[in-house]
Design a protein around this motif. Structure first.
Motif, PDB file in Angstrom:
ATOM      1  N   SER A 182      -0.004  -2.358 105.277  1.00  0.00           N
ATOM      2  CA  SER A 182      -0.161  -1.392 106.401  1.00  0.00           C
ATOM      3  C   SER A 182       0.300  -1.855 107.637  1.00  0.00           C
ATOM      4  O   SER A 182      -0.171  -1.382 108.845  1.00  0.00           O
ATOM      5  CB  SER A 182      -1.802  -1.186 106.418  1.00  0.00           C
ATOM      6  OG  SER A 182      -2.462  -2.319 106.585  1.00  0.00           O
TER       7      SER A 182
ATOM      8  N   ILE B  15      -6.052  -1.015 110.743  1.00  0.00           N
ATOM      9  CA  ILE B  15      -7.008   0.046 110.446  1.00  0.00           C
ATOM     10  C   ILE B  15      -6.401   1.568 110.701  1.00  0.00           C
ATOM     11  O   ILE B  15      -5.673   1.580 111.726  1.00  0.00           O
ATOM     12  CB  ILE B  15      -8.313  -0.127 111.359  1.00  0.00           C
ATOM     13  CG1 ILE B  15      -9.059  -1.375 111.171  1.00  0.00           C
ATOM     14  CG2 ILE B  15      -9.195   1.225 111.426  1.00  0.00           C
ATOM     15  CD1 ILE B  15     -10.128  -1.480 112.109  1.00  0.00           C
TER      16      ILE B  15
ATOM     17  N   SER C  68      -5.816   5.826 109.406  1.00  0.00           N
ATOM     18  CA  SER C  68      -6.191   7.067 108.782  1.00  0.00           C
ATOM     19  C   SER C  68      -5.029   7.547 107.963  1.00  0.00           C
ATOM     20  O   SER C  68      -4.080   7.627 108.377  1.00  0.00           O
ATOM     21  CB  SER C  68      -6.960   7.908 109.740  1.00  0.00           C
ATOM     22  OG  SER C  68      -7.885   7.413 110.481  1.00  0.00           O
TER      23      SER C  68
ATOM     24  N   ARG D 220     -10.523   6.966 106.287  1.00  0.00           N
ATOM     25  CA  ARG D 220     -10.130   6.025 107.213  1.00  0.00           C
ATOM     26  C   ARG D 220     -10.114   4.696 106.429  1.00  0.00           C
ATOM     27  O   ARG D 220     -10.682   4.467 105.266  1.00  0.00           O
ATOM     28  CB  ARG D 220     -11.382   5.692 108.185  1.00  0.00           C
ATOM     29  CG  ARG D 220     -11.154   4.616 109.125  1.00  0.00           C
ATOM     30  CD  ARG D 220     -12.465   4.636 110.165  1.00  0.00           C
ATOM     31  NE  ARG D 220     -12.185   3.712 111.123  1.00  0.00           N
ATOM     32  CZ  ARG D 220     -12.771   2.262 111.054  1.00  0.00           C
ATOM     33  NH1 ARG D 220     -13.292   2.065 110.025  1.00  0.00           N
ATOM     34  NH2 ARG D 220     -12.587   1.471 112.092  1.00  0.00           N
TER      35      ARG D 220
ATOM     36  N   ASP E 222      -9.768   0.568 106.194  1.00  0.00           N
ATOM     37  CA  ASP E 222      -9.787  -0.708 107.001  1.00  0.00           C
ATOM     38  C   ASP E 222      -9.018  -1.789 105.953  1.00  0.00           C
ATOM     39  O   ASP E 222      -9.580  -2.466 105.012  1.00  0.00           O
ATOM     40  CB  ASP E 222     -11.227  -0.790 107.079  1.00  0.00           C
ATOM     41  CG  ASP E 222     -11.317  -2.394 108.038  1.00  0.00           C
ATOM     42  OD1 ASP E 222     -10.407  -3.139 108.150  1.00  0.00           O
ATOM     43  OD2 ASP E 222     -12.588  -2.450 108.381  1.00  0.00           O
TER      44      ASP E 222
ATOM     45  N   ARG F 156      -8.112  -4.588 106.898  1.00  0.00           N
ATOM     46  CA  ARG F 156      -8.190  -6.063 107.521  1.00  0.00           C
ATOM     47  C   ARG F 156      -8.479  -7.452 106.849  1.00  0.00           C
ATOM     48  O   ARG F 156      -7.847  -8.548 106.775  1.00  0.00           O
ATOM     49  CB  ARG F 156      -9.504  -6.145 108.644  1.00  0.00           C
ATOM     50  CG  ARG F 156      -8.886  -5.291 109.807  1.00  0.00           C
ATOM     51  CD  ARG F 156      -9.975  -5.704 110.969  1.00  0.00           C
ATOM     52  NE  ARG F 156     -11.009  -4.693 110.412  1.00  0.00           N
ATOM     53  CZ  ARG F 156     -12.198  -4.297 111.196  1.00  0.00           C
ATOM     54  NH1 ARG F 156     -12.324  -4.695 112.513  1.00  0.00           N
ATOM     55  NH2 ARG F 156     -13.080  -3.711 110.546  1.00  0.00           N
TER      56      ARG F 156
END
Length: 165
Positions: A9, A14, A16, A30, A32, A34
């Motif tokens: 990504s 982060i 969507s 959504r 995430d 990280r």
């Protein structure tokens, strides 16, 4: 969306993903990532030169064959949403199936040279009896073939035109 369709990504930890739901309603997920992506400070720096490949260009014939291959995926639903066979592509393009097979073979060789996985027998853990799925997934996923490219195809033969073969 499919397994292994995305491998990173970055640079977006982060983001969507928006899907078209029932009656055209947007469904947003959504993500995430990280915990899955390293911090920018943790990146490993190498001294190896960057690998550069020439831009990939497709001939008109290759684009038409790709459009014919992907057409059922883009316009049909359910079990009929599968890549076209060589005979179906040939009929759609007014060409012999062997011509289509040769164009697909040339495409596979060219694309695998550009690092597209799943198009040769050298790719591990991938069934190699039919490369049409891998080629069609790549073409649709990357946007090389979309609804706009289908406009370049010959009109569909009408019922009763004698094309019963």
């Amino acid at each position: 969306m499919e397994p292994r369709a995305a491998i990173t990504s970055l640079p977006f930890p982060i983001f969507s993903v928006v899907f078209a739901g029932r009656s055209g309603a947007a469904v947003t997920v959504r993500v995430d990532a990280r915990s899955l992506t390293p911090d920018r400070d943790d990146e490993v720096v190498t001294r190896a030169p960057k690998t550069v490949t020439s831009p990939m260009s497709l001939t008109r014939s290759q684009r038409l064959v790709l459009a014919a291959l992907c057409e059922p995926l883009l316009v049909k639903a359910g079990p009929q949403a599968i890549p076209a066979t060589y005979a179906q592509m040939g009929r759609r393009l007014g060409r012999q199936p062997q011509y289509v097979r040769n164009v697909v073979k040339s495409l596979r060789e060219s694309l695998s040279g550009h690092g597209i996985p799943g198009l040769t027998t050298d790719d591990a853990d991938i069934p190699h009896d039919d490369f049409r799925w891998a080629l069609a997934r790549w073409a649709v996923r990357t946007g090389v073939v979309g609804v706009a490219e289908l406009c370049d195809l010959l009109p569909e033969p009408e019922e009763g035109d004698g094309d019963d073969a």
